[in-house]
Design an enzyme around this catalytic site. Structure first.
Site, mmCIF file in Angstrom:
data_model
loop_
_atom_site.group_PDB
_atom_site.id
_atom_site.type_symbol
_atom_site.label_atom_id
_atom_site.label_comp_id
_atom_site.label_asym_id
_atom_site.label_seq_id
_atom_site.Cartn_x
_atom_site.Cartn_y
_atom_site.Cartn_z
ATOM 1 N N GLN A 179 0.848 -1.201 0.000
ATOM 2 C CA GLN A 179 0.000 0.000 0.000
ATOM 3 C C GLN A 179 0.880 1.246 0.000
ATOM 4 O OE1 GLN A 179 -3.599 -0.752 2.875
ATOM 5 N NE2 GLN A 179 -1.822 -1.849 3.675
ATOM 6 N N HIS A 184 -1.661 1.150 -4.218
ATOM 7 C CA HIS A 184 -2.068 2.542 -3.990
ATOM 8 C C HIS A 184 -1.284 3.490 -4.881
ATOM 9 C CE1 HIS A 184 -4.208 1.794 0.110
ATOM 10 N NE2 HIS A 184 -4.865 1.338 -0.937
ATOM 11 N N CYS A 209 -4.295 17.425 -20.146
ATOM 12 C CA CYS A 209 -3.831 16.885 -21.444
ATOM 13 C C CYS A 209 -3.181 15.518 -21.327
ATOM 14 C CB CYS A 209 -2.845 17.877 -22.080
ATOM 15 S SG CYS A 209 -1.258 17.973 -21.225
ATOM 16 N N CYS A 222 1.040 22.048 -15.620
ATOM 17 C CA CYS A 222 1.581 21.467 -16.848
ATOM 18 C C CYS A 222 2.183 22.569 -17.726
ATOM 19 C CB CYS A 222 0.455 20.757 -17.583
ATOM 20 S SG CYS A 222 0.921 20.144 -19.205
ATOM 21 N N GLY A 274 2.956 -4.448 9.009
ATOM 22 C CA GLY A 274 2.866 -2.990 9.152
ATOM 23 C C GLY A 274 1.647 -2.355 8.536
ATOM 24 N N SER A 275 0.476 -3.013 8.732
ATOM 25 C CA SER A 275 -0.747 -2.392 8.227
ATOM 26 C C SER A 275 -1.862 -2.525 9.270
ATOM 27 C CB SER A 275 -1.210 -3.047 6.920
ATOM 28 O OG SER A 275 -2.405 -2.405 6.464
ATOM 29 N N SER A 276 -2.667 -1.462 9.387
ATOM 30 C CA SER A 276 -3.809 -1.512 10.325
ATOM 31 C C SER A 276 -4.951 -2.329 9.721
ATOM 32 C CB SER A 276 -4.277 -0.086 10.628
ATOM 33 O OG SER A 276 -4.682 0.561 9.412
ATOM 34 N N ASN A 299 3.082 -6.930 13.322
ATOM 35 C CA ASN A 299 2.539 -5.581 13.432
ATOM 36 C C ASN A 299 2.740 -5.057 14.848
ATOM 37 O OD1 ASN A 299 1.114 -3.692 11.576
ATOM 38 N ND2 ASN A 299 -0.297 -3.555 13.319
ATOM 39 N N GLU A 337 0.787 -3.090 16.557
ATOM 40 C CA GLU A 337 -0.479 -3.175 17.320
ATOM 41 C C GLU A 337 -1.333 -4.323 16.789
ATOM 42 O OE1 GLU A 337 -0.024 1.522 17.309
ATOM 43 O OE2 GLU A 337 -1.857 0.728 16.427
HETATM 44 N N1 APR Z 1 6.667 -2.354 12.826
HETATM 45 C C1 APR Z 1 5.481 -3.004 12.647
HETATM 46 N N2 APR Z 1 4.289 -2.381 12.606
HETATM 47 C C2 APR Z 1 4.297 -1.042 12.749
HETATM 48 C C3 APR Z 1 5.482 -0.296 12.942
HETATM 49 C C4 APR Z 1 6.703 -1.011 12.980
HETATM 50 N N3 APR Z 1 7.879 -0.389 13.163
HETATM 51 N N4 APR Z 1 5.141 1.016 13.059
HETATM 52 C C5 APR Z 1 3.798 1.075 12.939
HETATM 53 N N5 APR Z 1 3.286 -0.150 12.766
HETATM 54 C C6 APR Z 1 1.899 -0.543 12.548
HETATM 55 C C7 APR Z 1 0.907 0.294 13.311
HETATM 56 O O1 APR Z 1 0.660 -0.286 14.588
HETATM 57 C C8 APR Z 1 -0.332 0.219 12.419
HETATM 58 O O2 APR Z 1 -1.166 -0.877 12.772
HETATM 59 O O3 APR Z 1 1.619 -0.321 11.184
HETATM 60 C C9 APR Z 1 0.233 -0.026 11.018
HETATM 61 C C10 APR Z 1 0.124 1.183 10.112
HETATM 62 O O4 APR Z 1 -1.243 1.414 9.884
HETATM 63 P P1 APR Z 1 -1.693 2.702 9.039
HETATM 64 O O5 APR Z 1 -1.004 3.900 9.584
HETATM 65 O O6 APR Z 1 -3.188 2.655 8.989
HETATM 66 O O7 APR Z 1 -1.076 2.448 7.590
HETATM 67 P P2 APR Z 1 -1.652 1.507 6.449
HETATM 68 O O8 APR Z 1 -2.280 0.287 7.024
HETATM 69 O O9 APR Z 1 -0.555 1.323 5.476
HETATM 70 O O10 APR Z 1 -2.789 2.435 5.789
HETATM 71 C C11 APR Z 1 -3.403 1.949 4.624
HETATM 72 O O11 APR Z 1 -4.499 4.085 4.356
HETATM 73 O O12 APR Z 1 -4.396 6.364 4.468
HETATM 74 C C12 APR Z 1 -4.354 5.295 3.599
HETATM 75 O O13 APR Z 1 -3.346 5.286 1.512
HETATM 76 C C13 APR Z 1 -3.053 5.233 2.860
HETATM 77 O O14 APR Z 1 -1.914 3.264 2.106
HETATM 78 C C14 APR Z 1 -2.491 3.879 3.240
HETATM 79 C C15 APR Z 1 -3.709 3.113 3.713
#
Ligand code: APR
Length: 255
Positions: free
Chosen positions: A104, A122, A133, A155, A195-197, A221, A223
């Site tokens: 992402q 993304h 254009c 542009c 590393g994604s929520s 992750n 959290e």
């Molecule tokens: N190691 C592991 N996990 C981590 C770390 C780390 N060092 N630092 C942060 N995190 C976790 C956080 O706990 C959180 O759960 O990574 C996650 C990041 O979540 P978001 O900030 O929501 O990012 P993401 O999931 O990539 O968001 C998805 O949302 O806003 C849009 O386009 C944007 O691509 C993004 C999409």
């Protein structure tokens, strides 16, 4: 089960898998100095995404998005792949087990770490286009406009609005890339989520597809995530610390 046991279990999952797909979010790049979005101190705490990151608002106040982009750009340019990115590169290049990364992120760090197949669902900041254009721009051209004080950049051919090829809220994800991502999830025997929520759709539908199709799932992750309950192994911690530990355990198992 303590973290050490989970790391061993994760390494065993990887050892018995041969078609691994990784799904990454902003958290994997936090240890490279790029803030994520929803953690305390994250990007959306400073920039309200409804003002700065929706397509509809970009058309009315493009200077907001470009101001945020300029601040992020300086972090992305100096960012280096961290040990979590490098661990995924090793899983592809040394073990041949990781077949693709679905990310992402738009920070290009997976490619810079050495991974050769990265699906950027993304979009990317590497290219931009004129909304009038359709003239295409490489990021160096756009950065030059920004450095000349042009916010928003226009542009040179038709004065139209330039937009990066990142996907803003309210924009369609690239259909062909999402189709490829779905096919890869279905082909996988293990999905590694880092590393994604897992709160933003349709991207987060990909891990759900892995659950529906009975894939093994490993989550690393900081959290808890909504998918933890479906994971074979879910490890709480910093990816830059956890991933190298999993790789060194894998090395011991294989040798
Ligand atoms: N190691 C592991 N996990 C981590 C770390 C780390 N060092 N630092 C942060 N995190 C976790 C956080 O706990 C959180 O759960 O990574 C996650 C990041 O979540 P978001 O900030 O929501 O990012 P993401 O999931 O990539 O968001 C998805 O949302 O806003 C849009 O386009 C944007 O691509 C993004 C999409």
């Amino acid at each position: 089960m303590n973290q050490e046991d989970k790391i061993k279990q994760a390494a065993e999952l990887i050892k018995k898998s041969n078609y691994i797909v990784a799904f990454t979010g902003a958290g994997i790049s936090v240890e490279s100095g790029i803030p994520d979005f929803r953690s305390p101190g994250g990007l959306w705490e400073k920039y309200n995404p409804n003002e700065y990151a929706t397509y509809s608002n970009f058309l009315i106040h493009p200077e907001k998005y470009w101001t945020m982009h300029k601040e992020l750009r300086d972090m992305v340019i100096t960012a280096q792949p961290n040990p979590a990115h490098l661990a995924l590169a090793t899983l592809e290049l040394e073990y041949g087990k990781l077949k693709v990364i679905i990310t992402q992120n738009v920070d290009f760090l997976h490619s810079r770490a050495g991974n050769t197949k990265v699906l950027e669902i993304h979009g990317t900041t590497q290219t931009s286009r004129c909304l009038s254009c359709d003239k295409r721009f490489h990021f160096t051209e756009v950065e030059a406009f920004l450095d000349q004080g042009q916010i928003p950049p226009r542009c040179p051919q038709c004065e139209g609005l330039i937009k990066t090829n990142t996907i803003l809220f309210g924009e369609q994800l690239p259909y062909d890339v999402m189709e490829q991502a779905r096919e890869e999830v279905i082909a996988a025997d293990l999905l590694i989520i880092i590393g994604s929520s897992l709160t933003v759709y349709p991207a987060a539908a990909l891990p759900s597809l892995a659950v529906q199709t009975g894939k093994r799932i490993l989550i690393v992750n900081r959290e808890i995530t909504p998918m933890d309950i479906y994971a074979n192994v879910a490890i709480r911690g910093m990816a830059g610390i956890i991933m190298p530990k999993i790789l060194s355990t894998l090395k011991e198992l294989i040798n």
